[in-house]
Design an enzyme around this catalytic site. Sequence first.
Site, mmCIF file in Angstrom:
data_model
loop_
_atom_site.group_PDB
_atom_site.id
_atom_site.type_symbol
_atom_site.label_atom_id
_atom_site.label_comp_id
_atom_site.label_asym_id
_atom_site.label_seq_id
_atom_site.Cartn_x
_atom_site.Cartn_y
_atom_site.Cartn_z
ATOM 1 N N CYS A 34 -35.270 65.651 24.093
ATOM 2 C CA CYS A 34 -35.432 66.274 22.776
ATOM 3 C C CYS A 34 -34.270 65.854 21.881
ATOM 4 C CB CYS A 34 -35.571 67.791 22.902
ATOM 5 S SG CYS A 34 -34.169 68.623 23.660
ATOM 6 N N CYS A 68 -42.129 68.221 20.468
ATOM 7 C CA CYS A 68 -40.813 68.082 21.085
ATOM 8 C C CYS A 68 -40.700 68.884 22.382
ATOM 9 C CB CYS A 68 -39.720 68.489 20.110
ATOM 10 S SG CYS A 68 -39.741 70.222 19.593
ATOM 11 N N ASP A 80 -33.404 73.893 15.806
ATOM 12 C CA ASP A 80 -33.566 75.179 15.126
ATOM 13 C C ASP A 80 -33.625 76.344 16.104
ATOM 14 O OD1 ASP A 80 -36.115 74.615 16.048
ATOM 15 O OD2 ASP A 80 -37.124 75.358 14.265
ATOM 16 N N SER A 86 -48.060 81.902 8.622
ATOM 17 C CA SER A 86 -47.909 82.709 9.831
ATOM 18 C C SER A 86 -48.897 83.865 9.832
ATOM 19 C CB SER A 86 -46.476 83.257 9.926
ATOM 20 O OG SER A 86 -45.547 82.202 9.975
ATOM 21 N N CYS A 91 -43.401 68.460 40.318
ATOM 22 C CA CYS A 91 -44.602 69.169 39.868
ATOM 23 C C CYS A 91 -45.678 68.178 39.425
ATOM 24 C CB CYS A 91 -44.247 70.102 38.720
ATOM 25 S SG CYS A 91 -45.651 71.033 38.055
ATOM 26 N N GLY A 106 -35.641 81.620 7.972
ATOM 27 C CA GLY A 106 -36.127 82.642 7.077
ATOM 28 C C GLY A 106 -37.441 82.337 6.386
#
Length: 402
Positions: A228, A222, A244, A85, A288, A29
Amino acid sequence: MNAETLESFVRQYIQAQEVPEVVFAWQGGEPTLMGLDFFKMAVTLQKKYRKPGMRIQNSFQTNGILVDDDWCQFFHDENFLIGISLDGPEPYHDAYRQDKGGKPTFSRVVSAIERMKRHRVDFNILACVQAANAPHPIEVYRFFRDEIGAQFIQFIPIVERLNQTGFQEGNQVTHRSVTGRQYGSFLTSIFDEWVRKDVGKTYVQLFDSCLAAWSGYPAGLCVYEKTCGLAMALEHNGDLYSCDHFVQPDCFLGNILQTPIINLVNSAQQRKFGQDKDDTLPRYCRECPVRFICNGECPKNRFIQTPDGEDGLNYLCAGLKAFFLHIDRPMRVMADLLRQRRPPAEIMRLLALEDVLRSANADDPCPCGSGKKVKQCHGRIREADAILPPPPNEQSKRRNRH
């Protein structure tokens, strides 16, 4: 989060650390909704439980809407690093960032940035790359660089699963999501501008991570590490989740009020979560040429199939692969400059010289300043290989010719 949970978290988190610097990352949030007093309490608790000689840093991710002068003074006084943001110029930002009344938020975010500048608050721009701004990379980048004056920028691809649960399941994405090829093209366009004009002046998080990987070091993000599991998420009630991006029942580790946080972090469940990133990598990725930097990117985005039908390919693969291959040559040059203890920013001069050489006549003075003619100096190799090395396949061809 109540005061009891906050104190337990701060105490346990600090006590579990065996390093000289501890970073608290506050997200939501929207964390400003907790109010300023909550974070004043958090800082007081950090000082209470800080070990001798330990430095404590705080990062804080916000949309900026509620950031007023009091917040800015607090951020400055307590040395918070703020991530704000902002998704680019007004129409691209407001395409998806509206308040709950449906009103645009761009002007309020920009006002918050100006307020932070006045209070000398350190801030980064965190820009989501989504369907509205992805087609306009240069406009977005120049807006951040020239109008906002941002020196540190993060670009985060929006890949939202289309389902009813909000969990990481299903293989369809929302209309706001960026496509893989869009994301790769977005990054490539910005890199081409940055590598010629802004190395050492404007810091783009992904480009720094790439340079680390090309120099033989961990990427430091990460999503690009081999494994991770080090970015867990603590909920308001003390529940701890593996990541998260995976706040969902199958990634619930426990509650820090019932089980010490250090035990949850070191649990077999969490170790498996982190190792699964590498263990579930498809063969297509293992073979790859850019695996060393990509490592399959974030597991939350691995929901499409490889060309031979194997599950687990990253949704962004096509764009990321194209981008990493595109930057290989300049990244190798910058990594070589670092090994010579020279600044990577020298690449801007080298690229400018290469551009001049491409259009120079053979009898012109060589722009490198040697005093020789182009044909007697760098012009002997028209592609300017003496300045920048060619791609790996071209190198092998020239070795065979000579």
